[in-house]
Design a protein around this motif. Sequence first.
Motif, PDB file in Angstrom:
ATOM      1  N   PHE A   1     -16.731  43.241 -16.938  1.00 18.16           N
ATOM      2  CA  PHE A   1     -16.293  42.815 -15.711  1.00 18.16           C
ATOM      3  C   PHE A   1     -15.404  44.162 -14.916  1.00 18.16           C
ATOM      4  O   PHE A   1     -15.247  43.872 -14.273  1.00 18.16           O
ATOM      5  N   ALA A   2     -15.102  44.863 -16.781  1.00 15.04           N
ATOM      6  CA  ALA A   2     -14.108  45.933 -16.070  1.00 15.04           C
ATOM      7  C   ALA A   2     -14.672  47.005 -15.759  1.00 15.04           C
ATOM      8  O   ALA A   2     -15.045  47.738 -14.347  1.00 15.04           O
ATOM      9  N   PHE A   3     -16.248  47.324 -16.074  1.00 11.30           N
ATOM     10  CA  PHE A   3     -16.905  47.864 -15.644  1.00 11.30           C
ATOM     11  C   PHE A   3     -17.924  47.960 -15.134  1.00 11.30           C
ATOM     12  O   PHE A   3     -18.929  48.641 -14.582  1.00 11.30           O
ATOM     13  N   ASN A   4     -18.629  46.820 -14.767  1.00  7.12           N
ATOM     14  CA  ASN A   4     -19.553  46.450 -13.343  1.00  7.12           C
ATOM     15  C   ASN A   4     -18.773  45.027 -12.551  1.00  7.12           C
ATOM     16  O   ASN A   4     -19.329  44.216 -13.382  1.00  7.12           O
ATOM     17  N   PRO A   5     -18.405  46.085 -11.773  1.00  4.85           N
ATOM     18  CA  PRO A   5     -17.548  45.009 -10.728  1.00  4.85           C
ATOM     19  C   PRO A   5     -18.983  44.310  -9.529  1.00  4.85           C
ATOM     20  O   PRO A   5     -18.639  43.191  -9.339  1.00  4.85           O
ATOM     21  N   LEU A   6     -19.826  44.558 -10.073  1.00  8.03           N
ATOM     22  CA  LEU A   6     -21.317  43.910  -9.277  1.00  8.03           C
ATOM     23  C   LEU A   6     -21.666  42.569  -9.777  1.00  8.03           C
ATOM     24  O   LEU A   6     -22.438  41.799  -9.556  1.00  8.03           O
ATOM     25  N   PHE A   7     -20.811  43.022 -11.915  1.00  7.85           N
ATOM     26  CA  PHE A   7     -21.326  41.596 -11.778  1.00  7.85           C
ATOM     27  C   PHE A   7     -20.941  40.227 -11.703  1.00  7.85           C
ATOM     28  O   PHE A   7     -20.199  39.323 -11.664  1.00  7.85           O
ATOM     29  N   GLY A   8     -22.247  39.620 -11.165  1.00  7.97           N
ATOM     30  CA  GLY A   8     -22.321  38.144 -10.547  1.00  7.97           C
ATOM     31  C   GLY A   8     -21.925  37.874  -9.446  1.00  7.97           C
ATOM     32  O   GLY A   8     -21.218  36.466  -8.907  1.00  7.97           O
ATOM     33  N   PHE A   9     -20.950  38.798  -8.756  1.00 12.55           N
ATOM     34  CA  PHE A   9     -20.411  38.516  -7.443  1.00 12.55           C
ATOM     35  C   PHE A   9     -20.652  39.541  -6.635  1.00 12.55           C
ATOM     36  O   PHE A   9     -21.010  40.768  -7.238  1.00 12.55           O
ATOM     37  N   ALA A  10     -21.731  38.721  -5.388  1.00 11.42           N
ATOM     38  CA  ALA A  10     -21.794  39.473  -4.380  1.00 11.42           C
ATOM     39  C   ALA A  10     -20.663  40.190  -4.096  1.00 11.42           C
ATOM     40  O   ALA A  10     -20.503  40.029  -2.907  1.00 11.42           O
ATOM     41  N   GLN A  11     -20.928  42.045  -3.394  1.00 11.27           N
ATOM     42  CA  GLN A  11     -20.287  42.000  -2.750  1.00 11.27           C
ATOM     43  C   GLN A  11     -20.573  42.575  -1.372  1.00 11.27           C
ATOM     44  O   GLN A  11     -21.818  42.806  -1.120  1.00 11.27           O
ATOM     45  N   GLU A  12     -19.778  42.223   0.008  1.00  7.97           N
ATOM     46  CA  GLU A  12     -20.626  41.925   1.102  1.00  7.97           C
ATOM     47  C   GLU A  12     -20.096  42.635   1.515  1.00  7.97           C
ATOM     48  O   GLU A  12     -19.979  43.986   1.822  1.00  7.97           O
ATOM     49  N   SER A  13     -19.421  42.822   3.283  1.00  7.78           N
ATOM     50  CA  SER A  13     -18.891  43.359   4.331  1.00  7.78           C
ATOM     51  C   SER A  13     -17.962  44.411   3.868  1.00  7.78           C
ATOM     52  O   SER A  13     -17.532  44.764   3.362  1.00  7.78           O
ATOM     53  N   SER A  14     -18.372  45.857   4.026  1.00  7.34           N
ATOM     54  CA  SER A  14     -17.439  46.949   3.870  1.00  7.34           C
ATOM     55  C   SER A  14     -16.615  46.838   5.355  1.00  7.34           C
ATOM     56  O   SER A  14     -17.390  47.034   6.618  1.00  7.34           O
ATOM     57  N   VAL A  15     -15.342  47.676   5.471  1.00  2.95           N
ATOM     58  CA  VAL A  15     -14.393  47.976   6.748  1.00  2.95           C
ATOM     59  C   VAL A  15     -13.863  49.298   7.090  1.00  2.95           C
ATOM     60  O   VAL A  15     -13.591  49.330   5.369  1.00  2.95           O
ATOM     61  N   ASN A  16     -13.788  49.974   7.450  1.00  2.00           N
ATOM     62  CA  ASN A  16     -12.229  50.972   7.574  1.00  2.00           C
ATOM     63  C   ASN A  16     -11.370  50.419   7.323  1.00  2.00           C
ATOM     64  O   ASN A  16     -10.602  49.641   8.451  1.00  2.00           O
ATOM     65  N   LYS A  17      -9.588  51.035   6.741  1.00  3.38           N
ATOM     66  CA  LYS A  17      -8.765  50.319   7.141  1.00  3.38           C
ATOM     67  C   LYS A  17      -7.981  51.521   6.690  1.00  3.38           C
ATOM     68  O   LYS A  17      -7.948  51.709   5.643  1.00  3.38           O
ATOM     69  N   GLN A  18      -7.797  52.145   7.377  1.00  2.18           N
ATOM     70  CA  GLN A  18      -6.401  53.380   7.298  1.00  2.18           C
ATOM     71  C   GLN A  18      -7.195  54.697   7.170  1.00  2.18           C
ATOM     72  O   GLN A  18      -7.101  54.991   5.931  1.00  2.18           O
ATOM     73  N   ASP A  19      -8.742  54.733   7.199  1.00  2.00           N
ATOM     74  CA  ASP A  19      -9.704  55.853   7.007  1.00  2.00           C
ATOM     75  C   ASP A  19     -10.353  55.784   5.141  1.00  2.00           C
ATOM     76  O   ASP A  19     -10.375  56.484   5.049  1.00  2.00           O
ATOM     77  N   GLN A  20     -10.022  54.420   4.907  1.00  2.86           N
ATOM     78  CA  GLN A  20     -10.613  53.654   3.523  1.00  2.86           C
ATOM     79  C   GLN A  20     -11.693  53.123   3.398  1.00  2.86           C
ATOM     80  O   GLN A  20     -11.526  52.225   4.876  1.00  2.86           O
ATOM     81  N   GLU A  21     -12.283  52.909   3.059  1.00  6.21           N
ATOM     82  CA  GLU A  21     -13.795  52.059   2.661  1.00  6.21           C
ATOM     83  C   GLU A  21     -13.245  50.455   1.834  1.00  6.21           C
ATOM     84  O   GLU A  21     -12.814  50.787   1.045  1.00  6.21           O
ATOM     85  N   ILE A  22     -12.710  49.566   2.564  1.00  2.28           N
ATOM     86  CA  ILE A  22     -12.502  47.826   2.274  1.00  2.28           C
ATOM     87  C   ILE A  22     -13.489  47.486   2.137  1.00  2.28           C
ATOM     88  O   ILE A  22     -14.064  47.379   2.892  1.00  2.28           O
ATOM     89  N   LYS A  23     -14.027  46.674   0.674  1.00  5.12           N
ATOM     90  CA  LYS A  23     -15.051  45.688   1.024  1.00  5.12           C
ATOM     91  C   LYS A  23     -14.453  44.513   0.224  1.00  5.12           C
ATOM     92  O   LYS A  23     -12.966  44.328   0.644  1.00  5.12           O
ATOM     93  N   HIS A  24     -14.984  43.370   0.652  1.00  4.27           N
ATOM     94  CA  HIS A  24     -14.825  41.898   0.513  1.00  4.27           C
ATOM     95  C   HIS A  24     -15.790  41.475  -0.153  1.00  4.27           C
ATOM     96  O   HIS A  24     -16.913  41.882  -0.355  1.00  4.27           O
ATOM     97  N   THR A  25     -15.059  40.520  -0.955  1.00  3.83           N
ATOM     98  CA  THR A  25     -15.524  40.077  -2.207  1.00  3.83           C
ATOM     99  C   THR A  25     -15.576  38.431  -3.025  1.00  3.83           C
ATOM    100  O   THR A  25     -14.058  38.130  -1.803  1.00  3.83           O
ATOM    101  N   ASN A  26     -15.893  37.566  -3.032  1.00  2.00           N
ATOM    102  CA  ASN A  26     -15.755  36.376  -2.810  1.00  2.00           C
ATOM    103  C   ASN A  26     -14.744  36.104  -3.407  1.00  2.00           C
ATOM    104  O   ASN A  26     -13.817  34.821  -3.849  1.00  2.00           O
ATOM    105  N   LEU A  27     -15.280  36.327  -4.867  1.00  4.37           N
ATOM    106  CA  LEU A  27     -14.141  36.256  -6.190  1.00  4.37           C
ATOM    107  C   LEU A  27     -13.815  37.544  -7.195  1.00  4.37           C
ATOM    108  O   LEU A  27     -14.385  37.862  -7.683  1.00  4.37           O
ATOM    109  N   GLN A  28     -11.999  37.006  -7.218  1.00  4.94           N
ATOM    110  CA  GLN A  28     -12.033  38.435  -8.325  1.00  4.94           C
ATOM    111  C   GLN A  28     -11.219  37.342  -9.764  1.00  4.94           C
ATOM    112  O   GLN A  28     -10.775  36.448  -9.619  1.00  4.94           O
TER     113      GLN A  28
END
Length: 398
Positions: free
Chosen positions: A14-41
């Motif tokens: 889980f620590a080294f593979n953040p894509l495991f089992g949880f699809a990463q969805e939309s990405s937005v820029n917030k304060q010039d940083q790439e912010i991503k969205h996920t259903n579950l952490q």
Amino acid sequence: MKTLHKLFGAALLFAFNPLFGFAQESSVNKQDQEIKHTNLQLSIVPYLGTNGANSGNYINDYSFNLFGGYSAGTNKLEIAGLFNINRFDAQHVQLAGLFNQVGGKINGAQLAGLANVTLDSIQGVQGAGIVNFTSGPVDGVQLAGITNFTSKSLKGFQGAGILNFAGQEVTGFQGAGIANFAGKDVKGTQAAGILNFTPKDVNGAQVAGILNFARKVNGTQIGLLNYADSVSGASIGLISIVKSGYHTLEIGVDEILPLNVAFRTGTRSFYNILSAGIRPEISNNIVWAFGYGVGTSPRLGKKTFLNLEVSSEQLSNGNVEALNLINRFYLGFDFKAAKNVGLYAGPSINFRVYDTSYSNHPDLFIVDGARIFSERSYAYEDLASQFWWGFRAGIRFF
């Protein structure tokens, strides 16, 4: 042992593979940083979880953290055994055993065993065992075992064991075991065990165990000590100072003492009375009295007012050595004879309670017309009581 190895391996995965089992969805820029969205952490501590080393760049719908979590934000629910840290906004529910920290806004409920810190506004509920802190406005509820703090306005409710602080206006209720502070106007109620304070106006009520302080009060102050520039309602307490209110110095006579001095302070709807009087004696100690009372003075005419007062005074011959309490109900008239001068007079009914085991009480009356019409002894308590009609008259300086 094999089970422990599997759990440890899963945690590393889980620590080294953040894509495991949880699809990463939309990405937005917030304060010039790439912010991503996920259903579950899911995480153990920050960076050891499903979002890995990039956990600070993810906004999670749901976040479950064994010890602590770190993320860009929360959309629905975040729970941690110890702490949650969100860089930006959090909404709906955030729960932690020790503390929550949000760099943006809270919209929902933020609950922690010790402390909640929000660096922007709150719309909802903050509840903490020790302290709630926000640098933005609060629209909702703050509940803390010790202190609630907002540097901006409060619209809703603050309840704390010791102190509530709002840097700007308060609309609603502040209730604290020790003190409430509002930097600007209060529209509602402040209730505290010791102190309520605002340098601005109150449209409502202040209730304190010791001191209420405000500029203009459109309502009521109830406390041991009250201060305001002006009060449109009542200021009720042992001493009430209303800067533009009712203040008089009185010199007068009654059936007991030929010289009485009293100071009235408060408003005409409710004022406090501090009094003292003397009767010089040639061969004995000076007979003197000190007392306290409250009263109200409704207007009857352009220059005439009614006085309704209740007071008590201790009457002594020399030192105060035994109970000799004169309780008086007075109904009189106050006529404003000049700009700063008034005349007053009226009858009173008096109820004396005194210690019968003491033999050096002073004589009661200085006039022949006063007579006791009722007397009763309480032998088992060494007390007695007396009733009589009396009078008061004199001059007042405003």
